[in-house]
Structures are given as C-alpha cells and as structure tokens.
Design a protein around this motif. Structure first.
Motif, mmCIF file in Angstrom:
data_model
loop_
_atom_site.group_PDB
_atom_site.id
_atom_site.type_symbol
_atom_site.label_atom_id
_atom_site.label_comp_id
_atom_site.label_asym_id
_atom_site.label_seq_id
_atom_site.Cartn_x
_atom_site.Cartn_y
_atom_site.Cartn_z
ATOM 1 N N MET A 1 0.998 -1.089 0.078
ATOM 2 C CA MET A 1 0.118 -0.167 0.119
ATOM 3 C C MET A 1 0.656 1.180 -0.185
ATOM 4 N N GLU A 2 0.567 2.057 -0.485
ATOM 5 C CA GLU A 2 1.266 3.517 -1.002
ATOM 6 C C GLU A 2 0.446 4.578 -0.096
ATOM 7 N N VAL A 3 1.160 5.199 0.830
ATOM 8 C CA VAL A 3 0.460 6.480 1.378
ATOM 9 C C VAL A 3 1.291 7.718 0.910
ATOM 10 N N THR A 4 0.647 8.876 0.385
ATOM 11 C CA THR A 4 1.251 10.109 -0.086
ATOM 12 C C THR A 4 0.768 11.084 0.817
ATOM 13 N N GLY A 5 1.441 12.224 0.990
ATOM 14 C CA GLY A 5 1.197 13.479 1.885
ATOM 15 C C GLY A 5 2.130 14.214 2.432
ATOM 16 N N THR A 6 1.643 14.900 3.407
ATOM 17 C CA THR A 6 2.610 15.952 4.062
ATOM 18 C C THR A 6 2.833 15.556 5.582
ATOM 19 N N VAL A 7 4.153 15.264 5.764
ATOM 20 C CA VAL A 7 4.557 14.979 7.287
ATOM 21 C C VAL A 7 3.867 16.130 8.318
ATOM 22 N N LEU A 8 3.019 15.902 9.085
ATOM 23 C CA LEU A 8 2.599 16.615 10.170
ATOM 24 C C LEU A 8 3.418 16.637 11.320
ATOM 25 N N ARG A 9 3.724 15.394 11.825
ATOM 26 C CA ARG A 9 4.481 15.253 13.247
ATOM 27 C C ARG A 9 5.465 13.833 13.006
ATOM 28 N N LYS A 10 6.569 14.070 13.777
ATOM 29 C CA LYS A 10 7.381 13.074 14.061
ATOM 30 C C LYS A 10 7.292 12.831 15.562
ATOM 31 N N LEU A 11 6.736 11.513 15.884
ATOM 32 C CA LEU A 11 6.640 11.295 17.375
ATOM 33 C C LEU A 11 7.930 10.705 17.805
ATOM 34 N N GLU A 12 8.130 10.814 19.268
ATOM 35 C CA GLU A 12 9.295 10.294 19.922
ATOM 36 C C GLU A 12 9.583 8.850 19.667
ATOM 37 N N LEU A 13 10.973 8.635 19.869
ATOM 38 C CA LEU A 13 11.618 7.395 19.368
ATOM 39 C C LEU A 13 11.084 6.502 20.704
ATOM 40 N N GLU A 14 10.487 5.413 20.225
ATOM 41 C CA GLU A 14 10.164 4.355 21.545
ATOM 42 C C GLU A 14 11.201 3.045 21.263
ATOM 43 N N THR A 15 11.548 2.671 22.717
ATOM 44 C CA THR A 15 12.681 1.607 22.794
ATOM 45 C C THR A 15 12.101 0.735 23.601
ATOM 46 N N GLY A 16 12.492 -0.531 23.764
ATOM 47 C CA GLY A 16 12.279 -1.554 24.638
ATOM 48 C C GLY A 16 12.889 -2.961 24.410
ATOM 49 N N VAL A 17 12.698 -3.771 25.124
ATOM 50 C CA VAL A 17 13.257 -5.023 24.897
ATOM 51 C C VAL A 17 12.324 -6.138 24.912
ATOM 52 N N SER A 18 12.383 -7.065 23.846
ATOM 53 C CA SER A 18 11.436 -8.052 23.692
ATOM 54 C C SER A 18 11.400 -9.372 24.816
ATOM 55 N N LYS A 19 10.432 -10.219 24.569
ATOM 56 C CA LYS A 19 10.428 -11.186 25.609
ATOM 57 C C LYS A 19 11.666 -12.018 25.537
ATOM 58 N N ALA A 20 12.186 -12.190 24.287
ATOM 59 C CA ALA A 20 13.336 -13.035 23.900
ATOM 60 C C ALA A 20 14.721 -12.356 24.250
ATOM 61 N N GLY A 21 14.604 -11.083 24.848
ATOM 62 C CA GLY A 21 15.663 -10.365 25.339
ATOM 63 C C GLY A 21 16.294 -9.429 24.273
ATOM 64 N N LYS A 22 15.689 -9.218 23.111
ATOM 65 C CA LYS A 22 16.196 -8.363 22.015
ATOM 66 C C LYS A 22 15.670 -6.975 22.162
ATOM 67 N N GLU A 23 16.763 -6.093 21.908
ATOM 68 C CA GLU A 23 16.162 -4.651 21.942
ATOM 69 C C GLU A 23 15.639 -4.070 20.480
ATOM 70 N N TRP A 24 14.786 -3.435 20.795
ATOM 71 C CA TRP A 24 14.062 -3.020 19.424
ATOM 72 C C TRP A 24 13.702 -1.274 19.768
ATOM 73 N N LYS A 25 13.681 -0.716 18.607
ATOM 74 C CA LYS A 25 13.392 0.485 18.322
ATOM 75 C C LYS A 25 12.292 1.102 17.383
ATOM 76 N N LYS A 26 11.486 1.912 17.708
ATOM 77 C CA LYS A 26 10.127 2.334 16.903
ATOM 78 C C LYS A 26 9.942 3.718 16.964
ATOM 79 N N GLN A 27 9.702 4.341 15.696
ATOM 80 C CA GLN A 27 9.388 5.825 15.428
ATOM 81 C C GLN A 27 8.263 5.759 14.654
ATOM 82 N N SER A 28 7.388 6.687 15.007
ATOM 83 C CA SER A 28 6.296 6.981 14.106
ATOM 84 C C SER A 28 5.878 8.418 13.662
ATOM 85 N N ILE A 29 5.625 8.519 12.334
ATOM 86 C CA ILE A 29 5.383 9.907 11.716
ATOM 87 C C ILE A 29 3.836 9.773 11.431
#
Length: 106
Positions: A1-29
C-alpha cells in the motif's frame, strides 16, 4: 500500500526489550493525506527502516510504501501500518536537475 501526503508530526523514538531479550526501536510519523475524511495516517518504522524515516522532516511531501495488518487480542482487533520505503517528494524534480539526470522515454 502507498500513502502520500505531508508530514505533520514525528513522534518520539520508542525503545524496549522483547520477551526474547532483544532490544527494539520504533518511531512513528503522522501524514496528512489531504483526503476530506480520515486524512491523518500514523505510520511506524522499526530497525533499519528508522534511518530512512529520520531523513524526513515536518512539512515535507512524502510517499511511503507500507504493510497494513491486523491482529486479534481478547476478541478485539488492533491495526498496524509499518513503513518500509520512504521517499521525499518535495524536491524530486530539483534533485533530478541537480544530478543532471534526464527523463528517458523508456
């Protein structure tokens, strides 16, 4: 799927650790698609896709290829939109001119 438009906001970077012990990072716009109804879409990126997303700034015209999926938990469905390819559309024509590229008919 393709989404086109104007970036309104960049949300804060989220981090955590999975149940398997691996670190992850996520960011949203949040992108304004310009539609009359439901015009704002929140798209997330994980891992190595964060580098592409971090190049985007508020106000840029963008195109994002993404996966849309749902999962069920306790009888309710939750939806995710994960971006995997981010393109700045704001100065696409000026980039071609600066690089000396020409549009070819084939």
């Amino acid at each position: 799927m393709e989404v086109t438009g104007t970036v309104l906001r960049k949300l804060e970077l989220e981090t955590g650790v999975s149940k398997a012990g691996k670190e992850w990072k996520k960011q949203s716009i949040v992108i304004d698609t310009g539609n009359d109804f439901n015009n704002e879409v929140c798209i997330s990126a994980f891992g190595d896709k964060l580098k592409q997303m971090q190049k985007l700034e508020v106000g840029m015209e963008v195109s994002v290829l993404c996966n849309v999926y749902s999962r069920e938990y306790n009888g309710r469905y939750y939806h995710n939109i994960d971006g995997y390819f981010f393109t700045n559309q704001s100065n696409k024509s000026s980039e071609k001119i600066e690089n000396g590229e020409e549009d070819m008919p084939f």
